[in-house]
Design a protein around this motif. Structure first.
Motif, PDB file in Angstrom:
ATOM      1  N   CYS A   1      42.900  30.743  50.890  1.00 43.13           N
ATOM      2  CA  CYS A   1      41.762  30.505  49.991  1.00 43.13           C
ATOM      3  C   CYS A   1      40.785  29.582  50.713  1.00 43.13           C
ATOM      4  N   SER A   2      40.607  29.867  51.998  1.00 42.52           N
ATOM      5  CA  SER A   2      39.670  29.098  52.816  1.00 42.52           C
ATOM      6  C   SER A   2      38.494  30.000  53.197  1.00 42.52           C
ATOM      7  N   LEU A   3      37.328  29.389  53.350  1.00 45.83           N
ATOM      8  CA  LEU A   3      36.154  30.146  53.791  1.00 45.83           C
ATOM      9  C   LEU A   3      36.014  30.147  55.312  1.00 45.83           C
ATOM     10  N   GLU A   4      36.845  29.360  55.980  1.00 47.79           N
ATOM     11  CA  GLU A   4      36.595  29.062  57.388  1.00 47.79           C
ATOM     12  C   GLU A   4      37.152  30.125  58.335  1.00 47.79           C
ATOM     13  N   LYS A   5      36.298  30.602  59.247  1.00 45.27           N
ATOM     14  CA  LYS A   5      36.750  31.601  60.223  1.00 45.27           C
ATOM     15  C   LYS A   5      37.922  31.079  61.052  1.00 45.27           C
TER      16      LYS A   5
ATOM     17  N   ASP B   1      36.460  32.849  43.668  1.00 47.29           N
ATOM     18  CA  ASP B   1      36.786  31.897  44.728  1.00 47.29           C
ATOM     19  C   ASP B   1      36.773  32.630  46.070  1.00 47.29           C
ATOM     20  N   GLY B   2      36.615  31.871  47.140  1.00 47.41           N
ATOM     21  CA  GLY B   2      36.539  32.481  48.475  1.00 47.41           C
ATOM     22  C   GLY B   2      37.920  32.705  49.054  1.00 47.41           C
ATOM     23  N   PHE B   3      38.345  33.953  49.095  1.00 42.67           N
ATOM     24  CA  PHE B   3      39.651  34.294  49.664  1.00 42.67           C
ATOM     25  C   PHE B   3      39.464  35.150  50.908  1.00 42.67           C
ATOM     26  N   PHE B   4      40.487  35.135  51.760  1.00 46.87           N
ATOM     27  CA  PHE B   4      40.509  35.980  52.948  1.00 46.87           C
ATOM     28  C   PHE B   4      41.817  36.755  52.921  1.00 46.87           C
ATOM     29  N   ILE B   5      41.748  38.049  53.218  1.00 49.48           N
ATOM     30  CA  ILE B   5      42.977  38.865  53.237  1.00 49.48           C
ATOM     31  C   ILE B   5      42.979  39.745  54.489  1.00 49.48           C
TER      32      ILE B   5
ATOM     33  N   GLU C   1      42.775  33.225  39.085  1.00 47.06           N
ATOM     34  CA  GLU C   1      41.476  33.642  39.610  1.00 47.06           C
ATOM     35  C   GLU C   1      41.507  35.116  40.052  1.00 47.06           C
ATOM     36  N   GLU C   2      40.372  35.787  39.881  1.00 45.11           N
ATOM     37  CA  GLU C   2      40.299  37.191  40.285  1.00 45.11           C
ATOM     38  C   GLU C   2      40.649  37.398  41.767  1.00 45.11           C
ATOM     39  N   SER C   3      40.093  36.534  42.632  1.00 41.75           N
ATOM     40  CA  SER C   3      40.322  36.765  44.068  1.00 41.75           C
ATOM     41  C   SER C   3      41.774  36.491  44.436  1.00 41.75           C
ATOM     42  N   SER C   4      42.415  35.605  43.705  1.00 41.33           N
ATOM     43  CA  SER C   4      43.848  35.373  43.943  1.00 41.33           C
ATOM     44  C   SER C   4      44.634  36.624  43.532  1.00 41.33           C
ATOM     45  N   GLN C   5      44.222  37.237  42.432  1.00 41.57           N
ATOM     46  CA  GLN C   5      44.893  38.478  41.989  1.00 41.57           C
ATOM     47  C   GLN C   5      44.656  39.623  42.973  1.00 41.57           C
ATOM     48  N   LEU C   6      43.524  39.537  43.665  1.00 46.65           N
ATOM     49  CA  LEU C   6      43.202  40.576  44.644  1.00 46.65           C
ATOM     50  C   LEU C   6      44.252  40.619  45.763  1.00 46.65           C
ATOM     51  N   VAL C   7      44.835  39.450  46.072  1.00 45.95           N
ATOM     52  CA  VAL C   7      45.873  39.403  47.109  1.00 45.95           C
ATOM     53  C   VAL C   7      47.080  40.239  46.658  1.00 45.95           C
ATOM     54  N   GLY C   8      47.471  40.062  45.390  1.00 49.86           N
ATOM     55  CA  GLY C   8      48.584  40.853  44.849  1.00 49.86           C
ATOM     56  C   GLY C   8      48.265  42.336  44.886  1.00 49.86           C
ATOM     57  N   GLN C   9      46.997  42.632  44.615  1.00 51.52           N
ATOM     58  CA  GLN C   9      46.562  44.031  44.646  1.00 51.52           C
ATOM     59  C   GLN C   9      46.676  44.591  46.069  1.00 51.52           C
ATOM     60  N   ALA C  10      46.307  43.775  47.054  1.00 55.31           N
ATOM     61  CA  ALA C  10      46.382  44.233  48.451  1.00 55.31           C
ATOM     62  C   ALA C  10      47.836  44.445  48.865  1.00 55.31           C
ATOM     63  N   VAL C  11      48.740  43.613  48.352  1.00 60.57           N
ATOM     64  CA  VAL C  11      50.168  43.763  48.691  1.00 60.57           C
ATOM     65  C   VAL C  11      50.671  45.127  48.202  1.00 60.57           C
ATOM     66  N   ASN C  12      50.263  45.499  46.998  1.00 50.75           N
ATOM     67  CA  ASN C  12      50.508  46.845  46.464  1.00 50.75           C
ATOM     68  C   ASN C  12      51.961  47.299  46.669  1.00 50.75           C
ATOM     69  N   LEU C  13      52.878  46.516  46.159  1.00 46.70           N
ATOM     70  CA  LEU C  13      54.309  46.780  46.358  1.00 46.70           C
ATOM     71  C   LEU C  13      54.723  48.095  45.700  1.00 46.70           C
TER      72      LEU C  13
ATOM     73  N   THR D   1      36.233  37.401  49.863  1.00 39.73           N
ATOM     74  CA  THR D   1      35.435  37.206  48.649  1.00 39.73           C
ATOM     75  C   THR D   1      34.660  35.906  48.830  1.00 39.73           C
ATOM     76  N   PHE D   2      33.475  35.859  48.194  1.00 40.38           N
ATOM     77  CA  PHE D   2      32.644  34.655  48.289  1.00 40.38           C
ATOM     78  C   PHE D   2      32.180  34.243  46.892  1.00 40.38           C
ATOM     79  N   PRO D   3      32.257  32.955  46.569  1.00 35.95           N
ATOM     80  CA  PRO D   3      31.739  32.499  45.262  1.00 35.95           C
ATOM     81  C   PRO D   3      30.272  32.888  45.093  1.00 35.95           C
ATOM     82  N   SER D   4      29.499  32.821  46.183  1.00 35.13           N
ATOM     83  CA  SER D   4      28.065  33.099  46.106  1.00 35.13           C
ATOM     84  C   SER D   4      27.782  34.585  45.870  1.00 35.13           C
ATOM     85  N   ARG D   5      28.577  35.456  46.433  1.00 32.28           N
ATOM     86  CA  ARG D   5      28.318  36.897  46.318  1.00 32.28           C
ATOM     87  C   ARG D   5      29.075  37.530  45.154  1.00 32.28           C
TER      88      ARG D   5
END
Ligand SMILES: C[S@@+](CC[C@H](N)C(=O)[O-])C[C@H]1O[C@@H](n2cnc3c(N)ncnc32)[C@H](O)[C@@H]1O
Length: 434
Positions: A374-378, A423-427, A230-242, A415-419
């Motif tokens: 990969c949770s939407l919950e605060k 998938d909805g990820f939090f980083i 998933e794109e948002s899962s890949q975004l986590v790897g991007q944020a890690v930016n090793l 990230t939000f599925p609606s927007r």
């Protein structure tokens, strides 16, 4: 009696999901392996379609059966029948009805055949008029999310966003992959040549959307040339930016999507470690690492709720991709909504905070700590991070280096599925000051 293999497969899968809390993403490939391609597609459509409409279908069943208490097999045959009658135009009505009656016979519930036939005929003939106690119940039924979850989302995001979120969570997600070798132009050319439309992600480098599933695509995945992620899962790897030379720990690494992504995309001289609680899940990680050609990665089992088996201040970068409710991935796993209970979020957030604190100990001064779910919950996201910062004043929150649209006012990324149609990820990202 001639019975459709696709419907039998969907009927059995739905039964297992409900009785054993099994996952559609695990069961579908197992059943579909034995089906020919037309039946495979129908089985997929019926299983996911029913799961995404289950509360709505049950409300219809309730209203056309005078709230009669139903055996699970009868209920599933009815859900399948009504789903086909209302949502699948290409299936003739008589076939939808007969096939559900056949399923009842197949399940040896012969005495319920007449009942199933009668309910489905009423659904076909009569106008569906459902009554709702209030607007929350309407949203819950119309989108098939449990009432408590809708209430929880309304508290966090408001009514309108909740409606959008619930609807988006019932959509079929796009098929997304990454190249395991980011310079592999040839694989893309071959996929284009066979008529697949491949589009590069607007926001995630090396992520590609593909227009439809295809045998060759799956063969490439099997060989490790591409990896579905998933794109948002890949975004986590991007944020890690090793960066070159940095040492890296992935605290909860199984099944290895992000670890293999980071290893595939980093320089060869990075020292990398991945750990997880479960040995059997780590075997999957090893397979993925090997298949995708990831090098320099060591893996080991431990319980991250205890102190981690590394000296303090060992790593430059630590990722905690924490165990979570997965409410951001409901598009891929529609059944999650029926498995979760209200108290799960509190239990998960206590676990997440503990793992984050243990992980922070093995980070070097000046190092980066990344927390993702990969949770939407605060409760599992912002609240965990805020508690972490209160107890660890030697950490600063820093903005992840990601496209602006994902950054939140509070300094995290979401990230939000609606927007975002992701998938909805939090980083979150923290830097250790001392
Ligand atoms: C969200 S998944 C990680 C996904 C993974 N990072 C990936 O990208 O493929 C969370 C992982 O945490 C692991 N886990 C759960 N409890 C744990 C614990 N106490 N210690 C270590 N790992 C744990 C689970 O086995 C699961 O593999």
């Amino acid at each position: 009696m001639k019975i459709s293999p696709a419907r039998v497969a969907a009927f059995e899968i739905l039964g297992k999901i409900e009785r054993e809390k099994a996952f559609s993403s695990v069961l579908l490939p197992l059943y579909e392996e034995n089906l020919e391609s037309k039946n495979r597609a129908l089985c997929h459509e019926l299983t996911l379609g029913v799961l995404r409409r289950q509360i709505y279908l049950d409300k219809i069943i309730e209203s056309f059966s005078n709230n009669k208490k139903l055996d699970l097999t009868v209920r599933i045959a009815l859900r399948l029948g009504i789903y086909q009658l209302l949502f699948l135009d290409k299936i003739p009505d008589y076939s939808a009805i007969n096939e559900s009656v056949n399923l009842i016979q197949f399940a040896k519930k012969t005495s319920a055949k007449g009942f199933v036939n009668a309910v489905l005929r009423r659904v076909l003939r009569e106008k569906i008029e459902l009554k709702f106690a209030d607007k929350v119940e309407r949203i819950s039924v119309e989108t098939s999310f449990p009432r408590w979850l809708i209430e929880n989302w309304i508290k966090q995001f408001g009514v309108e966003e909740t409606k959008k979120l619930a609807r988006a969570n019932n959509e079929t997600p796009p098929l997304v992959f990454r190249l395991t070798n980011k310079t592999d132009e040839q694989t893309l050319e071959i996929l284009n040549k066979i008529g697949l439309e491949i589009t590069e992600s607007e926001f995630v480098p090396h992520a590609f959307h593909v227009s439809k599933p295809n045998e060759l695509l799956f063969a490439f995945a099997q060989k490790g040339k591409i990896y579905f992620q998933e794109e948002s899962s890949q975004l986590v790897g991007q944020a890690v930016n090793l960066q070159k030379g940095e040492s890296f720990l992935d605290v909860c690494c199984a099944p290895g999507s992000k670890l293999s992504q980071i290893a595939n995309q980093s320089a060869e001289n990075n020292f990398m470690v991945g750990g997880d609680l479960y040995k059997h899940r780590l075997r999957v990680v090893s397979e993925i690492l090997e298949k995708t050609g990831a090098k320099n990665v060591n893996i080991l089992a431990y319980n991250a709720l205890d102190s981690l088996p590394f000296a303090e201040r060992s790593f430059d970068v630590v990722l905690v991709d924490a165990p979570c409710s997965g409410t951001g991935t409901i598009r891929h796993n529609p059944e999650i909504r029926y498995f979760l209970t209200e108290k799960d979020f509190a239990e998960l957030s206590a676990k997440q905070l503990k793992i984050l604190k243990n992980a922070s100990k093995v980070l070097k001064t000046g190092g980066r700590l990344i927390y993702s779910t990969c949770s939407l919950e605060k409760q599992e996201n912002e609240m965990v991070c805020e508690k972490f910062l209160v107890d660890n004043s030697n950490y600063d929150k820093v903005l992840p280096e990601l496209p602006k649209r994902f950054l939140t006012e509070k300094g995290f990324a979401r990230t939000f599925p609606s927007r975002d149609n992701m998938d909805g990820f939090f980083i979150a990202m923290f830097e250790k000051k001392n």
